[in-house]
Design an enzyme around this catalytic site. Structure first.
Site, PDB file in Angstrom:
ATOM      1  N   ALA A  83      -3.386   4.888  -0.379  1.00  0.00           N
ATOM      2  CA  ALA A  83      -3.066   3.937   0.682  1.00  0.00           C
ATOM      3  C   ALA A  83      -2.032   2.944   0.171  1.00  0.00           C
ATOM      4  O   ALA A  83      -1.886   2.735  -1.033  1.00  0.00           O
ATOM      5  CB  ALA A  83      -4.326   3.191   1.107  1.00  0.00           C
ATOM      6  N   MET A  84      -1.292   2.313   1.099  1.00  0.00           N
ATOM      7  CA  MET A  84      -0.133   1.522   0.661  1.00  0.00           C
ATOM      8  C   MET A  84      -0.505   0.302  -0.168  1.00  0.00           C
ATOM      9  O   MET A  84       0.303  -0.189  -0.936  1.00  0.00           O
ATOM     10  CB  MET A  84       0.730   1.121   1.845  1.00  0.00           C
ATOM     11  CG  MET A  84       0.117   0.144   2.795  1.00  0.00           C
ATOM     12  SD  MET A  84       1.207   0.022   4.214  1.00  0.00           S
ATOM     13  CE  MET A  84       1.034  -1.678   4.635  1.00  0.00           C
ATOM     14  N   ARG A  85      -1.755  -0.159  -0.066  1.00  0.00           N
ATOM     15  CA  ARG A  85      -2.118  -1.317  -0.890  1.00  0.00           C
ATOM     16  C   ARG A  85      -2.228  -0.940  -2.362  1.00  0.00           C
ATOM     17  O   ARG A  85      -2.284  -1.802  -3.231  1.00  0.00           O
ATOM     18  CB  ARG A  85      -3.423  -1.925  -0.394  1.00  0.00           C
ATOM     19  CG  ARG A  85      -4.629  -1.025  -0.496  1.00  0.00           C
ATOM     20  CD  ARG A  85      -5.878  -1.729   0.033  1.00  0.00           C
ATOM     21  NE  ARG A  85      -7.026  -0.837   0.045  1.00  0.00           N
ATOM     22  CZ  ARG A  85      -7.284   0.044   0.991  1.00  0.00           C
ATOM     23  NH1 ARG A  85      -6.469   0.166   2.024  1.00  0.00           N
ATOM     24  NH2 ARG A  85      -8.349   0.822   0.934  1.00  0.00           N
ATOM     25  N   TYR A  86      -2.262   0.372  -2.692  1.00  0.00           N
ATOM     26  CA  TYR A  86      -2.346   0.793  -4.085  1.00  0.00           C
ATOM     27  C   TYR A  86      -0.996   1.204  -4.659  1.00  0.00           C
ATOM     28  O   TYR A  86      -0.906   1.620  -5.804  1.00  0.00           O
ATOM     29  CB  TYR A  86      -3.296   1.982  -4.232  1.00  0.00           C
ATOM     30  CG  TYR A  86      -4.688   1.690  -3.767  1.00  0.00           C
ATOM     31  CD1 TYR A  86      -5.465   0.740  -4.423  1.00  0.00           C
ATOM     32  CD2 TYR A  86      -5.230   2.354  -2.677  1.00  0.00           C
ATOM     33  CE1 TYR A  86      -6.740   0.468  -3.990  1.00  0.00           C
ATOM     34  CE2 TYR A  86      -6.508   2.087  -2.246  1.00  0.00           C
ATOM     35  CZ  TYR A  86      -7.256   1.145  -2.907  1.00  0.00           C
ATOM     36  OH  TYR A  86      -8.517   0.878  -2.475  1.00  0.00           O
ATOM     37  N   THR A  87       0.069   1.185  -3.873  1.00  0.00           N
ATOM     38  CA  THR A  87       1.355   1.691  -4.358  1.00  0.00           C
ATOM     39  C   THR A  87       2.426   0.614  -4.232  1.00  0.00           C
ATOM     40  O   THR A  87       2.304  -0.325  -3.453  1.00  0.00           O
ATOM     41  CB  THR A  87       1.801   2.927  -3.553  1.00  0.00           C
ATOM     42  OG1 THR A  87       1.776   2.598  -2.174  1.00  0.00           O
ATOM     43  CG2 THR A  87       0.895   4.102  -3.815  1.00  0.00           C
TER      44      THR A  87
END
Lengths: 52, 178
Positions: free
Chosen positions: B18-22
């Site tokens: 998910a974008m919060r991890y990248t």
């Protein structure tokens, strides 16, 4: 497909990939010709595919 | 185009995180596409709803369509553009600038075929590839790259090192082994 005996020339196949791709295919016998084995695999599996 | 950090998916077909991890940033190539955009080099017009402005023409300093390809899907038809090696896709526009009426045969000198990010070998003949480029229709037969490894006493095993584009490795192994 190996368990279904659709690939009589192949004994085993495993995925040894780490950083690089490495799929190992073991022939059923040492007398099996590598070229012929790969031709049957290309014909029956997605190792050969048509990309539009 | 994008230099990412974190899990962006893999060749087995697993989904990216998910974008919060990248995290991501533009590469130098991506910055070439908008080089000089803040120096009043091109004209802008309002977008469809008038809230923002967009460039009338965006002359990128990198042939992105050739290098990265694209895909269009419509009703009853679809058109994939295949990727090309960066060096050869720079040569093609250069040749076209000098010879605007160049034929597809001469252009094939610079581009011999598509470049698939996962590798593999095209087994079509040179003529078939030329035909696909000339007419804009056709497809490529791509095979996995493999070699033989001796394991002693006359036995051997086959090692596949590149598989065709869009063939998920995990699924392939699953289907073969079942």
């Amino acid at each position: 497909m190996i368990n279904d005996k659709k690939l009589p020339l192949v004994a085993d196949m495993r995925d040894e990939s780490a950083e690089d791709i490495r799929l190992v295919i073991e022939p059923r016998a040492r007398t099996v010709d590598a070229e012929i084995l790969m031709e049957t695999l290309f014909k029956l599996t997605e190792l050969e595919s048509r990309i539009p | 185009m994008i230099d990412g950090q974190g899990n962006f998916g893999n060749i087995d077909g697993d989904n990216p995180a998910a974008m919060r991890y990248t995290e991501a940033r533009l590469t130098e190539v991506a910055q070439l596409l908008i080089d000089g955009i803040d120096e009043d080099a091109i004209d802008f017009r309002p977008t469809y709803d008038g809230l923002e402005n967009e460039p009338l023409v965006l002359p990128g300093a990198f042939p992105n369509l050739l290098a990265n390809g694209s895909q269009g899907i419509a009703v009853g038809m679809a058109t994939p553009y295949r990727r090309t090696m960066p060096r050869s896709c720079a040569m093609r526009p250069l040749h076209l600038i000098d010879n605007p009426n160049a034929r597809s045969n001469t252009l094939l000198k610079y581009v011999q075929g598509p470049d698939f990010p996962t590798g593999g070998l095209i087994v079509d003949s040179r003529e078939t590839i030329a035909e696909a480029y000339a007419t804009g229709r056709g497809s490529f037969r791509v095979r996995a790259r493999w070699h033989k490894e001796e394991t002693g006493r006359g036995t051997y095993m086959i090692v596949v090192t590149e598989n065709p584009l869009a063939v998920q490795k995990g699924r392939l192994v699953e289907r073969l082994a079942e």
